[in-house]
Design an enzyme around this catalytic site. Structure first.
Site, short mmCIF file in Angstrom:
data_model
loop_
_atom_site.label_atom_id
_atom_site.label_comp_id
_atom_site.label_asym_id
_atom_site.label_seq_id
_atom_site.Cartn_x
_atom_site.Cartn_y
_atom_site.Cartn_z
CG ASP A 239 -1.91 1.09 1.28
OD1 ASP A 239 -2.00 1.87 0.31
OD2 ASP A 239 -2.64 1.17 2.30
N GLY A 265 -2.23 -4.48 -1.75
CA GLY A 265 -2.25 -3.05 -1.59
C GLY A 265 -3.31 -2.57 -0.61
CG HIS A 266 -5.76 1.61 0.33
ND1 HIS A 266 -5.16 2.07 1.48
CD2 HIS A 266 -6.98 2.22 0.29
CE1 HIS A 266 -5.97 2.92 2.10
NE2 HIS A 266 -7.09 3.01 1.40
CG PHE A 267 -9.50 -1.14 -1.39
CD1 PHE A 267 -10.39 -0.96 -0.34
CD2 PHE A 267 -9.21 -0.06 -2.19
CE1 PHE A 267 -10.98 0.27 -0.09
CE2 PHE A 267 -9.79 1.19 -1.96
CZ PHE A 267 -10.67 1.35 -0.91
#
Length: 290
Positions: A239, A265-267
């Site tokens: 992320d 990553g972020h999700f």
């Protein structure tokens, strides 16, 4: 048998709050708090993985998803105000104690819930839900804090790029080794909601309020130290918004925190659902039995 997910609304302080609910109402509650720019839609696949054991509740924050979107003149778009509504929903649903999963914006809302009533929080799962300055990744946050420190047309322009389709897609696929695992329905869905007339001003207001979350960090750290609340960090290590140092930092105040860095990553739920669900089931099974 696949658990049934109910899609409900409740009226909290005159505002319609949409939430997804599944599982036995007598089971321990797991509250799922989403981030920007999404909604409880991000939990659509996680909820069935938990609902056989837990009473799962996943609301859309005001201004997001299917919840009400009052104009900024009619609702103060601050993280305190979003927390007020979440607290009101829990009160209306008769939820006294809960574990929580926090991601992105869900984290400062979750931390506020814990600071207001620490005895109510039974356990925490954080998936790229930050609580330490070590978690902020440059250059992403340079633009945010330039705007919050000096909100004017020049700094606002950079933040408006965060409301575009390219930026929304980037949040989903950046850091994911195989982007084909991530459905484009995610960013198409989120962007359609971001593009509603007036939503840009809502998001800019929340950007401007973000420093209040950082200002809470010393109190959050004290809460961690004093409560030693069970915490699992299942974190997308790639992320470029909240980096892995933010996950490791929980051990500063919670030495028993369980930290798992995932190649995502972020999700991270989009690419690592099975791993995160397995980690949660194991962690919650132990933490809530203690």
């Amino acid at each position: 048998m696949t658990p049934v997910i109910h899609h409900r609304t409740a009226t909290v302080d005159g505002l319609e709050v949409f939430y997804r609910e599944a599982g036995d109402a007598a089971a321990p509650v797991v509250l799922l708090l989403h981030g920007f720019p999404t909604s409880s839609h991000m939990f659509r696949r996680l909820i069935p993985e938990l609902a056989d054991r837990y009473h799962v509740i996943a609301p859309d924050h005001i201004g997001f998803g299917q919840s009400a979107m009052p104009a900024p003149a009619d609702f103060p778009y601050t993280f305190d105000a979003l927390t007020d509504v979440t607290e009101g929903l829990l009160r209306q649903l008769g939820v006294d104690r809960f574990a929580m999963y926090v991601q992105d914006y869900g984290a400062p809302i979750g931390w506020r819930l814990a600071l207001r009533a620490p005895e109510r929080v039974t356990a925490i799962v954080t998936q790229n839900g930050n609580a330490y300055e070590e978690g902020f990744v440059k250059p992403f946050w340079d633009g945010v804090f330039a705007y919050t420190d000096d909100p004017r047309p020049e700094t606002e322009a950079a933040m408006r790029t965060a409301l575009t389709l390219d930026s929304t897609r980037w949040q989903y696929v950046n850091g994911v080794a195989d982007p084909s695992l991530v459905s484009p329905d995610n960013w198409v869905h989120d962007q359609a909601l971001l593009d509603r007339p007036g939503n840009d001003e809502i998001q800019l207001g929340l950007f401007r309020d973000y420093p209040t979350n950082v200002g809470l960090y010393p109190r959050v750290h004290r809460y961690f130290r004093e409560s030693q609340v069970p915490l699992l960090a299942a974190w997308g290590a790639r992320d470029e918004i909240f980096g892995p140092a933010g996950a490791e930092a929980f051990r500063q105040d919670l030495p028993s925190a369980e930290v798992h860095l995932l190649e995502s990553g972020h999700f991270a739920l989009e690419s690592h659902l099975d791993e995160i669900a397995a980690l949660m089931r194991d962690f919650l099974g132990r933490a809530l039995a203690a």
